[in-house]
Design a protein around this motif. Sequence first.
Motif, PDB file in Angstrom:
ATOM      1  N   LEU A  11      42.299  53.016  38.975  1.00  0.00           N
ATOM      2  CA  LEU A  11      41.829  52.481  40.133  1.00  0.00           C
ATOM      3  C   LEU A  11      41.635  50.840  40.159  1.00  0.00           C
ATOM      4  O   LEU A  11      41.954  50.191  41.143  1.00  0.00           O
ATOM      5  N   ASN A  12      41.193  50.479  39.210  1.00  0.00           N
ATOM      6  CA  ASN A  12      41.086  49.311  39.055  1.00  0.00           C
ATOM      7  C   ASN A  12      42.128  48.214  39.051  1.00  0.00           C
ATOM      8  O   ASN A  12      42.210  47.259  39.651  1.00  0.00           O
ATOM      9  N   ARG A  15      43.196  48.184  42.608  1.00  0.00           N
ATOM     10  CA  ARG A  15      42.116  47.265  43.475  1.00  0.00           C
ATOM     11  C   ARG A  15      42.705  45.613  43.098  1.00  0.00           C
ATOM     12  O   ARG A  15      42.572  44.937  44.175  1.00  0.00           O
ATOM     13  N   GLU A  18      45.860  45.234  44.832  1.00  0.00           N
ATOM     14  CA  GLU A  18      45.781  44.877  46.355  1.00  0.00           C
ATOM     15  C   GLU A  18      45.253  43.611  47.030  1.00  0.00           C
ATOM     16  O   GLU A  18      45.840  43.023  47.713  1.00  0.00           O
ATOM     17  N   ALA A  19      44.124  43.317  46.093  1.00  0.00           N
ATOM     18  CA  ALA A  19      43.477  42.145  46.367  1.00  0.00           C
ATOM     19  C   ALA A  19      44.326  40.984  46.064  1.00  0.00           C
ATOM     20  O   ALA A  19      44.441  39.934  46.903  1.00  0.00           O
ATOM     21  N   LEU A  33      36.581  40.433  43.373  1.00  0.00           N
ATOM     22  CA  LEU A  33      36.026  41.478  42.628  1.00  0.00           C
ATOM     23  C   LEU A  33      35.151  41.122  41.694  1.00  0.00           C
ATOM     24  O   LEU A  33      34.823  42.012  40.931  1.00  0.00           O
ATOM     25  N   SER A  77      46.940  49.264  51.092  1.00  0.00           N
ATOM     26  CA  SER A  77      45.986  48.724  52.113  1.00  0.00           C
ATOM     27  C   SER A  77      45.649  50.015  53.018  1.00  0.00           C
ATOM     28  O   SER A  77      44.416  49.907  53.407  1.00  0.00           O
ATOM     29  N   PHE A  80      43.291  52.229  51.279  1.00  0.00           N
ATOM     30  CA  PHE A  80      41.874  51.812  50.961  1.00  0.00           C
ATOM     31  C   PHE A  80      41.253  51.789  52.359  1.00  0.00           C
ATOM     32  O   PHE A  80      40.007  52.070  52.421  1.00  0.00           O
ATOM     33  N   ASP A  84      37.484  53.454  52.906  1.00  0.00           N
ATOM     34  CA  ASP A  84      36.652  52.855  53.410  1.00  0.00           C
ATOM     35  C   ASP A  84      35.702  53.368  54.822  1.00  0.00           C
ATOM     36  O   ASP A  84      34.574  53.589  54.757  1.00  0.00           O
ATOM     37  N   ARG A 140      37.847  43.060  55.706  1.00  0.00           N
ATOM     38  CA  ARG A 140      38.356  43.812  54.581  1.00  0.00           C
ATOM     39  C   ARG A 140      37.432  43.721  53.530  1.00  0.00           C
ATOM     40  O   ARG A 140      37.432  44.199  52.346  1.00  0.00           O
ATOM     41  N   ARG A 141      36.730  42.413  53.345  1.00  0.00           N
ATOM     42  CA  ARG A 141      35.929  42.333  52.408  1.00  0.00           C
ATOM     43  C   ARG A 141      34.362  42.409  52.567  1.00  0.00           C
ATOM     44  O   ARG A 141      33.809  42.758  51.484  1.00  0.00           O
TER      45      ARG A 141
END
Length: 310
Positions: A11-12, A15, A18-19, A33, A77, A80, A84, A140-141
């Motif tokens: 998962l990390n 992430r 994607e970021a 992150l 995206s 995610f 979310d 998004r953040r």
Amino acid sequence: MPNMRRKLPPLNALRAFEASGRYSSFTGAAKELLVTQGAVSRHVSLLEDWLGVQLFLRTHRGIELTRKGETYIRALSSVFDQIDYATREARDEADGSVLRLKLPPTFAMRWLVPRLKHFQTRHPKIEIQIFTSHEPANFRREDVDLSVHSHPFPPNDTSQRRLLGEVLMPVCSPLLPVQERPLKLPKDLANYALLSSRHRPMDWSRWLVEAGITELENHGSINFDNAALAYQGALDKLGVVIAVRALIEDDLRNGRLVAPFDLQVSTPGAYYLACSQVSSRSPQLAAFEAWLIEEAMAYEQSLAPLKSDR
């Protein structure tokens, strides 16, 4: 049908990829992150090894997505965003119906909060959390459902809805000592300190040009961190402030502030409303958005020309 074991990458690493794709930068992803740029780069390399495909082209100018990277990031995206949304729904069920708002400080203090009781009366079970900032929301953040932001010109983003126009006018305390220094004509502003907000550096210039004044040697100026402080300065008789009318309307109506001149200047700017796409299906958000637009329309329809009190 038997359960199938999912084959998922770390998962990390997802992430980090994607970021990095959103920012086109390992450095930008690292800031979001809260890890080092090197850690992000290692996570992305791990993901590329795991997939057996190259996701980014590394150049001396930075990084850019490969074709497979672009396809993969679109899918990620979307996933995610769904995670979310599901997380917010689960959390909101635990702590009640919660709406998180991000607003400019002065707009929140002087326009929204005095009206918020009307919304509470209609929807007593909806909890409101207000965060203030001069920066637009990044949905998004940030954990934000709705934001209001002042734009100097209409934004290109058609999802943002115009809420309130900006009308500029000088105002001051009725207790300002004008007997010694008359304040009858715009040129008389030279006798007073001009108050303003550093986030709105052009407001005095706009108004003075419309008043036919290109140069004004005044008794100094005071530039505050936000407009609320500038308005308080006017209430405390520090000088004359250039105000957005919507934010000092109550002070005008109850006489705490007065307009020495009739001239009001509309700007191309306005306050715009934006909502998180993830939260857009929320009934409490829909209720708040409808109420906010209703309040803004009622305010603008109630406006009438103000006559000078001096």
